[in-house]
Write a protein that holds these residues in place. Structure first.
Motif, PDB file in Angstrom:
ATOM      1  N   TRP A   9       0.838  -1.202   0.000  1.00 45.62           N
ATOM      2  CA  TRP A   9       0.000   0.000   0.000  1.00 45.62           C
ATOM      3  C   TRP A   9       0.871   1.250   0.000  1.00 45.62           C
ATOM      4  CZ3 TRP A   9      -5.534   0.387   1.582  1.00 45.62           C
ATOM      5  CH2 TRP A   9      -6.188  -0.855   1.519  1.00 45.62           C
ATOM      6  N   GLY A  10       0.376   2.272  -0.691  1.00 40.19           N
ATOM      7  CA  GLY A  10       0.971   3.590  -0.641  1.00 40.19           C
ATOM      8  C   GLY A  10      -0.061   4.587  -0.149  1.00 40.19           C
ATOM      9  N   VAL A  11       0.357   5.551   0.635  1.00 41.37           N
ATOM     10  CA  VAL A  11      -0.562   6.506   1.257  1.00 41.37           C
ATOM     11  C   VAL A  11      -0.294   7.896   0.707  1.00 41.37           C
ATOM     12  CG1 VAL A  11      -1.357   7.510   3.434  1.00 41.37           C
ATOM     13  CG2 VAL A  11      -0.658   5.097   3.347  1.00 41.37           C
ATOM     14  N   LEU A  12      -1.345   8.500   0.137  1.00 37.66           N
ATOM     15  CA  LEU A  12      -1.239   9.851  -0.417  1.00 37.66           C
ATOM     16  C   LEU A  12      -1.534  10.873   0.676  1.00 37.66           C
ATOM     17  CD1 LEU A  12      -3.001   9.690  -3.918  1.00 37.66           C
ATOM     18  CD2 LEU A  12      -0.553   9.715  -3.416  1.00 37.66           C
ATOM     19  N   GLU A  30      -0.930  -9.119   8.649  1.00 41.87           N
ATOM     20  CA  GLU A  30       0.056 -10.041   8.087  1.00 41.87           C
ATOM     21  C   GLU A  30      -0.168 -10.227   6.589  1.00 41.87           C
ATOM     22  OE1 GLU A  30      -0.155 -13.651  10.276  1.00 41.87           O
ATOM     23  OE2 GLU A  30       0.606 -12.763  12.138  1.00 41.87           O
ATOM     24  N   ARG A  31      -1.204  -9.567   6.034  1.00 40.83           N
ATOM     25  CA  ARG A  31      -1.553  -9.751   4.637  1.00 40.83           C
ATOM     26  C   ARG A  31      -1.124  -8.593   3.756  1.00 40.83           C
ATOM     27  NH1 ARG A  31      -7.919 -11.385   5.359  1.00 40.83           N
ATOM     28  NH2 ARG A  31      -7.686 -12.702   7.208  1.00 40.83           N
ATOM     29  N   LEU A  32      -0.732  -7.497   4.334  1.00 47.32           N
ATOM     30  CA  LEU A  32      -0.368  -6.322   3.549  1.00 47.32           C
ATOM     31  C   LEU A  32       0.713  -5.541   4.265  1.00 47.32           C
ATOM     32  CD1 LEU A  32      -1.893  -3.638   5.026  1.00 47.32           C
ATOM     33  CD2 LEU A  32      -3.878  -4.880   4.177  1.00 47.32           C
ATOM     34  N   VAL A  33       1.315  -4.616   3.538  1.00 49.10           N
ATOM     35  CA  VAL A  33       2.371  -3.790   4.101  1.00 49.10           C
ATOM     36  C   VAL A  33       2.237  -2.374   3.553  1.00 49.10           C
ATOM     37  CG1 VAL A  33       4.002  -4.384   2.264  1.00 49.10           C
ATOM     38  CG2 VAL A  33       4.862  -3.578   4.463  1.00 49.10           C
ATOM     39  N   VAL A  34       2.499  -1.372   4.392  1.00 47.20           N
ATOM     40  CA  VAL A  34       2.554   0.014   3.935  1.00 47.20           C
ATOM     41  C   VAL A  34       3.962   0.254   3.419  1.00 47.20           C
ATOM     42  CG1 VAL A  34       2.261   2.435   4.551  1.00 47.20           C
ATOM     43  CG2 VAL A  34       0.812   0.696   5.623  1.00 47.20           C
ATOM     44  N   GLY A  35       4.088   0.391   2.096  1.00 46.49           N
ATOM     45  CA  GLY A  35       5.410   0.490   1.492  1.00 46.49           C
ATOM     46  C   GLY A  35       5.909   1.893   1.287  1.00 46.49           C
ATOM     47  N   ALA A  36       4.974   2.876   1.223  1.00 47.94           N
ATOM     48  CA  ALA A  36       5.405   4.244   0.929  1.00 47.94           C
ATOM     49  C   ALA A  36       4.350   5.235   1.380  1.00 47.94           C
ATOM     50  CB  ALA A  36       5.672   4.406  -0.563  1.00 47.94           C
ATOM     51  N   ASP A  71       0.697  -1.576  -4.944  1.00 45.01           N
ATOM     52  CA  ASP A  71      -0.487  -2.222  -5.511  1.00 45.01           C
ATOM     53  C   ASP A  71      -1.752  -1.411  -5.265  1.00 45.01           C
ATOM     54  OD1 ASP A  71       0.924  -4.694  -6.196  1.00 45.01           O
ATOM     55  OD2 ASP A  71       0.969  -5.066  -4.038  1.00 45.01           O
ATOM     56  N   ILE A  72      -1.879  -0.869  -4.053  1.00 44.32           N
ATOM     57  CA  ILE A  72      -3.109  -0.200  -3.613  1.00 44.32           C
ATOM     58  C   ILE A  72      -2.748   1.151  -3.015  1.00 44.32           C
ATOM     59  CG2 ILE A  72      -5.130  -0.318  -2.091  1.00 44.32           C
ATOM     60  CD1 ILE A  72      -4.840  -3.382  -2.160  1.00 44.32           C
ATOM     61  N   VAL A  73      -3.501   2.161  -3.399  1.00 44.65           N
ATOM     62  CA  VAL A  73      -3.305   3.508  -2.857  1.00 44.65           C
ATOM     63  C   VAL A  73      -4.444   3.833  -1.906  1.00 44.65           C
ATOM     64  CG1 VAL A  73      -3.375   5.967  -3.452  1.00 44.65           C
ATOM     65  CG2 VAL A  73      -1.943   4.390  -4.780  1.00 44.65           C
ATOM     66  N   TYR A  74      -4.093   4.376  -0.748  1.00 44.74           N
ATOM     67  CA  TYR A  74      -5.083   4.927   0.177  1.00 44.74           C
ATOM     68  C   TYR A  74      -5.066   6.438   0.012  1.00 44.74           C
ATOM     69  CZ  TYR A  74      -7.142   6.577   4.561  1.00 44.74           C
ATOM     70  OH  TYR A  74      -7.905   7.236   5.489  1.00 44.74           O
ATOM     71  N   ASN A  75      -6.250   7.009  -0.297  1.00 45.71           N
ATOM     72  CA  ASN A  75      -6.372   8.437  -0.597  1.00 45.71           C
ATOM     73  C   ASN A  75      -7.170   9.149   0.490  1.00 45.71           C
ATOM     74  OD1 ASN A  75      -6.927  10.984  -1.576  1.00 45.71           O
ATOM     75  ND2 ASN A  75      -7.710  10.318  -3.560  1.00 45.71           N
ATOM     76  N   PRO A  76      -6.487   9.801   1.457  1.00 49.04           N
ATOM     77  CA  PRO A  76      -7.172  10.576   2.489  1.00 49.04           C
ATOM     78  C   PRO A  76      -7.028  12.087   2.288  1.00 49.04           C
ATOM     79  CG  PRO A  76      -5.001  10.008   3.280  1.00 49.04           C
ATOM     80  CD  PRO A  76      -5.060   9.605   1.811  1.00 49.04           C
ATOM     81  N   LEU A  77      -6.825  12.507   1.046  1.00 47.50           N
ATOM     82  CA  LEU A  77      -6.668  13.923   0.750  1.00 47.50           C
ATOM     83  C   LEU A  77      -7.961  14.689   1.033  1.00 47.50           C
ATOM     84  CD1 LEU A  77      -4.720  13.484  -2.599  1.00 47.50           C
ATOM     85  CD2 LEU A  77      -3.807  14.542  -0.527  1.00 47.50           C
ATOM     86  N   PRO A  78      -7.918  16.013   1.082  1.00 45.10           N
ATOM     87  CA  PRO A  78      -9.143  16.791   1.236  1.00 45.10           C
ATOM     88  C   PRO A  78     -10.169  16.431   0.155  1.00 45.10           C
ATOM     89  CG  PRO A  78      -7.248  18.195   1.577  1.00 45.10           C
ATOM     90  CD  PRO A  78      -6.713  16.863   1.098  1.00 45.10           C
ATOM     91  N   ASN A  79     -11.435  16.617   0.466  1.00 43.94           N
ATOM     92  CA  ASN A  79     -12.526  16.086  -0.357  1.00 43.94           C
ATOM     93  C   ASN A  79     -12.444  16.465  -1.836  1.00 43.94           C
ATOM     94  OD1 ASN A  79     -13.519  14.968   1.980  1.00 43.94           O
ATOM     95  ND2 ASN A  79     -15.088  16.524   2.312  1.00 43.94           N
ATOM     96  N   HIS A  80     -12.052  17.695  -2.134  1.00 46.26           N
ATOM     97  CA  HIS A  80     -12.033  18.123  -3.532  1.00 46.26           C
ATOM     98  C   HIS A  80     -10.925  17.452  -4.342  1.00 46.26           C
ATOM     99  CE1 HIS A  80      -8.822  20.514  -1.891  1.00 46.26           C
ATOM    100  NE2 HIS A  80      -8.585  21.131  -3.037  1.00 46.26           N
TER     101      HIS A  80
END
Length: 340
Positions: A9-12, A30-36, A71-80
């Protein structure tokens, strides 16, 4: 992405919800890792990565999207920024778990559908409550008839935040109570009743300085005359409550939305005798991290290629209800919910 390795996972952004809640939850898995992690301030990204033990830090969102290991991005940016950066993540070949609300309108949310189909990548709106055992049990009780015919749901969700610099108090980027927390009430009605509301009416009070809705109350009417009534507020004492009311029973969900991962959750059930001095029946659920459950469920779905029951069409339908609530504010009357 294969089943033989952890999803990466990558976190924006270094948003508070990411740093304080979601990343620590993901790191229990144990199934995923935060890589960046990425921030527009590289020093901040580096400091957060070092503190949380994340391998790579980027001072640019695009740099994270270009990382071939993600593989997967988590997007917690402001709503717009939800839709613009989700689109860019899809084009970069990443699945996306995007914070709520997914968009600022149903039309904006719909723009993601073609790109998701073309790239073969999933997008899910991050309503973590749908993976919590207390909510799954509440829905099971309703669908199993344990409460008789459920005809009403009452929801309240409030907090007090008057900081003009906070994104929740900035109108032009999607601030306000309905977008931030009222969207949960909309999702709850659709989740419990398992159908779409037909019409809504809303009463909105806006902050004279911010212009955001600081207090919104609404009625959502579902098929068969069933109703969800809710109040959400950004300038009231912190409180949360959900009541699911049937013809023969009632369920109260204690701490329905921000349940702590280190405390047990409880459902309180009664048949009306509590009002006469009786005690409610209590179902308890051991401590779980709903952000972890959400991430693992989405990760497994992306790996397996299964159809997501909470994919983009679900997000568009949730936004269609919110669109109707804004329309009701403008007309000061009932508004029909657009059905797709």
């Amino acid at each position: 992405m294969t089943e033989t390795r952890k999803t990466v996972w990558g976190v924006l952004s270094t948003a508070n919800i990411a740093v304080n809640q979601v990343i620590p939850a993901l790191q229990k898995s144990e199934r995923l890792v935060v890589g960046a992690i990425a921030s527009r301030d590289e020093d901040r990204a580096t400091a957060v990565a070092r503190r949380l033990g994340i391998a790579r830090a980027y001072g640019d969102y695009d740099a994270l999207l270009d990382d071939p290991e993600i593989d997967i991005v988590y997007n917690p940016l402001p709503n717009h920024l939800h839709v613009p950066w989700t689109l860019r993540a899809l084009e970069a070949g990443k699945h996306v778990l995007c914070e709520k609300p997914l968009a600022l309108s149903a039309a904006e949310a719909t723009t993601l559908i073609e790109t998701s189909k073309r790239t073969g990548k999933n997008v899910r709106e991050a309503f973590m409550i749908r993976d919590h055992p207390q909510w799954l049990r509440a829905r099971e009780l309703v669908q199993g008839g344990a409460l008789g015919e459920v005809r009403a749901i009452h929801v309240s969700f409030c907090y007090d935040n008057r900081d003009p610099a906070n994104v929740r108090n900035q109108l032009d980027i999607g601030g306000g109570a309905l977008f931030d927390i009222g969207c949960y009430a909309v999702a709850v009605g659709r989740f419990i009743f398992a159908c779409e509301p037909e019409r809504v009416v809303a009463e909105v009070d806006r902050d004279p300085d911010f212009g955001t809705d600081r207090l919104t109350s609404a009625i959502m009417v579902f098929p068969g005359g069933r109703r969800l009534v809710f109040t959400c507020a950004t300038q009231l004492v912190r409180s949360q409550d959900v009541q699911i009311i049937g013809t023969t029973g009632r369920v109260s969900i204690a701490v329905p939305f921000n349940q702590s991962p280190d405390r047990e959750a409880r459902l309180l059930m009664d048949d009306g005798t509590v009002l006469k001095g009786g005690d409610p029946a209590v179902e308890t659920f051991g401590p779980v991290d709903q952000y972890l459950l959400q991430a693992e469920a989405f990760s497994e779905l992306c790996v397996s290629g299964s159809v997501d029951p909470y994919g983009l069409q679900d997000a568009v339908r949730n936004m269609s209800v919110i669109d109707a609530l804004w329309s009701s504010e403008e007309t000061r009357g009932w508004a029909d919910v657009r059905q797709d």
